[in-house]
Design a protein around this motif. Sequence first.
Motif, PDB file in Angstrom:
ATOM      1  N   CYS A 185       0.835  -1.210   0.000  1.00 59.18           N
ATOM      2  CA  CYS A 185       0.000   0.000   0.000  1.00 59.18           C
ATOM      3  C   CYS A 185       0.864   1.251   0.000  1.00 59.18           C
ATOM      4  O   CYS A 185       0.543   2.243  -0.669  1.00 59.18           O
ATOM      5  N   PRO A 245      -9.469   3.493  10.600  1.00 60.21           N
ATOM      6  CA  PRO A 245      -9.369   3.355   9.144  1.00 60.21           C
ATOM      7  C   PRO A 245      -8.742   4.587   8.516  1.00 60.21           C
ATOM      8  O   PRO A 245      -8.979   5.725   8.949  1.00 60.21           O
ATOM      9  N   ASN A 246      -7.937   4.356   7.502  1.00 63.90           N
ATOM     10  CA  ASN A 246      -7.302   5.463   6.792  1.00 63.90           C
ATOM     11  C   ASN A 246      -8.318   6.177   5.918  1.00 63.90           C
ATOM     12  O   ASN A 246      -9.299   5.598   5.455  1.00 63.90           O
ATOM     13  N   GLY A 258      -6.461   5.813   2.426  1.00 64.98           N
ATOM     14  CA  GLY A 258      -7.639   4.960   2.462  1.00 64.98           C
ATOM     15  C   GLY A 258      -8.024   4.445   1.090  1.00 64.98           C
ATOM     16  O   GLY A 258      -8.397   3.268   0.935  1.00 64.98           O
ATOM     17  N   LEU A 259      -7.935   5.306   0.099  1.00 67.51           N
ATOM     18  CA  LEU A 259      -8.262   4.879  -1.262  1.00 67.51           C
ATOM     19  C   LEU A 259      -7.296   3.803  -1.753  1.00 67.51           C
ATOM     20  O   LEU A 259      -7.707   2.824  -2.386  1.00 67.51           O
ATOM     21  N   SER A 319      -5.550   1.707   0.120  1.00 71.76           N
ATOM     22  CA  SER A 319      -5.799   0.463   0.857  1.00 71.76           C
ATOM     23  C   SER A 319      -6.973  -0.310   0.265  1.00 71.76           C
ATOM     24  O   SER A 319      -6.917  -1.538   0.111  1.00 71.76           O
ATOM     25  N   SER A 320      -8.025   0.419  -0.084  1.00 75.47           N
ATOM     26  CA  SER A 320      -9.185  -0.234  -0.697  1.00 75.47           C
ATOM     27  C   SER A 320      -8.830  -0.798  -2.068  1.00 75.47           C
ATOM     28  O   SER A 320      -9.260  -1.903  -2.435  1.00 75.47           O
ATOM     29  N   PHE A 321      -8.039  -0.054  -2.823  1.00 84.00           N
ATOM     30  CA  PHE A 321      -7.645  -0.499  -4.153  1.00 84.00           C
ATOM     31  C   PHE A 321      -6.802  -1.766  -4.089  1.00 84.00           C
ATOM     32  O   PHE A 321      -7.037  -2.726  -4.842  1.00 84.00           O
ATOM     33  N   ALA A 347      -6.759  -3.931  -1.671  1.00 80.85           N
ATOM     34  CA  ALA A 347      -7.606  -5.019  -1.177  1.00 80.85           C
ATOM     35  C   ALA A 347      -8.395  -5.654  -2.319  1.00 80.85           C
ATOM     36  O   ALA A 347      -8.549  -6.880  -2.380  1.00 80.85           O
ATOM     37  N   VAL A 348      -8.896  -4.824  -3.238  1.00 80.17           N
ATOM     38  CA  VAL A 348      -9.625  -5.349  -4.400  1.00 80.17           C
ATOM     39  C   VAL A 348      -8.690  -6.162  -5.287  1.00 80.17           C
ATOM     40  O   VAL A 348      -9.040  -7.249  -5.771  1.00 80.17           O
ATOM     41  N   GLU A 362      -8.054  -9.544  -3.761  1.00 80.45           N
ATOM     42  CA  GLU A 362      -9.183 -10.465  -3.898  1.00 80.45           C
ATOM     43  C   GLU A 362      -9.195 -11.100  -5.282  1.00 80.45           C
ATOM     44  O   GLU A 362      -9.506 -12.285  -5.432  1.00 80.45           O
TER      45      GLU A 362
END
Length: 474
Positions: free
Chosen positions: A253, A312-313, A318-319, A321-323, A325-326, A329
């Motif tokens: 990240c 949470p960031n 935060g963006l 981290s979400s990216f 994570a996707v 997956e």
Amino acid sequence: MACSGGGICQSNCYKEEEGGEKEEERLQKGKRATPKSDSSAVNPVLDDGVLCSKCKDEKSVLSAQPNNPINDAGGLCLSCFRSSLYSKFKLAVTSHSMISPTDKVLVAFSGGPASRVLLQFVHEMQYKAHMNLIASKDRSLPVFGVGVAFVVETAISTVPSYEVDNAIEDIKLIVSSLAPPSKVLHITPIEDIFSSDSTQGGSKLRELLHSITDITGKEDLLQNLRMLCLQKIALANGYNKLVLGSCTSRIACHVISATVKGQGFSLPADIQYVDARREIPVGLPLRDCLAWELKMLCSLDSLKTHQLFDRPNAGINGLVSSFVAVLQEENPSRERTIIRTAEKLTPFYFNKLPESNSSHDQFSSRRRHKPQTVKSDKSIQVENFCLICNSPLNGSDLNILRSKHRSGQTRVDTFAASCCPSCCFQILPKEPSSMEQFLSLLPELMIRRVKEDNKKWLREQIEDCLLSDDEDGT
């Protein structure tokens, strides 16, 4: 360290290879006394019909379902899964000389799965060295010391005081329950880097963070303040090494977020196993472990975790981290791919530890894995670092900033000219009138670096007018 042979040698040294049963029984004592893991941990999925792909003896504790990240473990049993993670940790430590017999190591403990596993692995390494010392006749090889640091952030957190007290008691129990050698626990409020008076320090910290309008800049500054606090704890208590629980997932990240923030020049410095740019060198022993692996181990081994101040960031962090994570997956190997790609960047000269002159360290290094050499670019000699995030500064960017801010020669100009472009954009106030107030709120450790940097710059400006050592001035 154990001898290469099995059984008990003539020197009666302790064996890491003597069947493993007695050693494992000793190592499990500390874990049995540890409170059970909380419900937030990852629950293992037992697969009664599949044998371990490594030992072919025990049943796998991880299911092999499609699109499940635990497939990366290859259907290992608990013993092999744990051994795999510990091997990654030990290889990182021994190959990069992160821990030597004469060291005094400070473990940064946040209560999360990564730092919990790090503390457990460091403890086991220390315990084995302690048993070697007891078993050896001459007892010539010392055992490295271990301390634990927990940074309290109640000054900027909305967590109720009773929850903080309960969490601190849990952390004390975690550290005290580990088998000998004993470990010192340092519980320090983050506002201590501002003032010894917690009330005054907390007020300055809140005001400093409130003065930053950018969410990402606020998170980044808080992260740097945590590092300052850890460095202060280490210096005040005689530690010479600091180890963090940063894992592959977190570093992946950071690779993307640093690129987005325009920190490409300093990125290689942040992703290596060792970072010696600060007064206390920092090591990342879990750099090759994934976040889900560490969470799974905490659950399987019943290692207590307590992420009290975990939040949470937001913003860019935060963006990203979400990216990531996707991406993970879709493909469980994406995080490792990001790290391998970033590894192609050339490290800096400070991404390795200086050679030790201790005979104990030299003797123990011969019994480890072959040390890995860091191929740094010696042509890039960085002498200036950002006063906020401590990132190495590119020479061309530094000259542009100094030509822009040195005209007034004020304290504000001096500080702004010594910060990286990312900190200038995300953290520093845009209004000159607000800069003086911002500087007055910074911790003394940062202000001291401003004065040192200004003296260095002044010397560079008058260097042509200074007499050399062989000139007498006549």
